[in-house]
Design a protein around this motif. Structure first.
Motif, PDB file in Angstrom:
ATOM      1  N   ILE A  53       0.890  -1.149   0.037  1.00 26.08           N
ATOM      2  CA  ILE A  53      -0.136  -0.130   0.006  1.00 26.08           C
ATOM      3  C   ILE A  53       0.831   1.340  -0.159  1.00 26.08           C
TER       4      ILE A  53
ATOM      5  N   GLY B  76       1.647   2.258  -3.416  1.00 23.71           N
ATOM      6  CA  GLY B  76       0.887   2.177  -4.285  1.00 23.71           C
ATOM      7  C   GLY B  76       0.187   0.944  -5.156  1.00 23.71           C
TER       8      GLY B  76
ATOM      9  N   ALA C 269      -5.240   3.765   4.885  1.00 26.10           N
ATOM     10  CA  ALA C 269      -5.749   4.034   3.345  1.00 26.10           C
ATOM     11  C   ALA C 269      -7.228   3.893   3.260  1.00 26.10           C
TER      12      ALA C 269
ATOM     13  N   LEU D 187      -9.097   1.934   0.550  1.00 28.25           N
ATOM     14  CA  LEU D 187      -9.039   1.029  -0.570  1.00 28.25           C
ATOM     15  C   LEU D 187     -10.285   1.171  -1.693  1.00 28.25           C
TER      16      LEU D 187
ATOM     17  N   PRO E 128      -5.082   1.428  -3.255  1.00 28.61           N
ATOM     18  CA  PRO E 128      -5.357   2.487  -2.529  1.00 28.61           C
ATOM     19  C   PRO E 128      -5.908   3.647  -3.120  1.00 28.61           C
TER      20      PRO E 128
ATOM     21  N   ARG F  49      -6.926   6.583  -1.604  1.00 27.21           N
ATOM     22  CA  ARG F  49      -6.475   7.426  -0.696  1.00 27.21           C
ATOM     23  C   ARG F  49      -5.370   6.756   0.407  1.00 27.21           C
ATOM     24  N   ASN F  50      -4.162   7.123   0.039  1.00 26.65           N
ATOM     25  CA  ASN F  50      -3.394   6.614   0.930  1.00 26.65           C
ATOM     26  C   ASN F  50      -2.809   7.379   1.940  1.00 26.65           C
TER      27      ASN F  50
END
Length: 103
Positions: free
Chosen positions: A55, A58, A84, A86, A96, A98-99
């Motif tokens: 993650i 990315g 994150a 997912l 992800p 948003r990480n």
């Protein structure tokens, strides 16, 4: 101004608290809600250290426990921290969207 006040009400456990009333970082951290509370509608998946590494770069992870209709999941580290959000990529693969972790 109204948006700021509404944000403060959502962010703080008590609507009576204001940023100026909080004397130090510890008091602020105590008053803030955890990020997971904003994602209460998403199912959670706890990631292993190997999955966290994927993650962080990315890459996708496999979530075999995800129901077929679940297209987003909140990824949590072993300490309970949100790392994150997912999104389903294909089948049981999630990437992800948003990480919040990086290496």
């Amino acid at each position: 101004l109204r948006t700021v006040l509404e944000f403060r009400r959502v962010l703080f456990r008590s609507a009576r608290l204001d940023l100026e009333q909080l004397p130090n970082r510890a008091a602020i951290e105590e008053a803030l809600l955890p990020p997971q509370s904003a994602l209460a509608n998403l199912p959670e998946v706890t990631l292993s250290e190997d999955e966290l590494n994927e993650i962080a770069h990315g890459r996708f992870v496999r979530c075999t426990s995800a129901a077929p209709d679940e297209n987003e999941m909140a990824a949590i580290d072993p300490n309970g921290k949100l790392v994150a959000i997912l999104a389903r990529r294909n089948g049981d693969e999630f990437r992800p969207a948003r990480n919040f972790v990086g290496k």
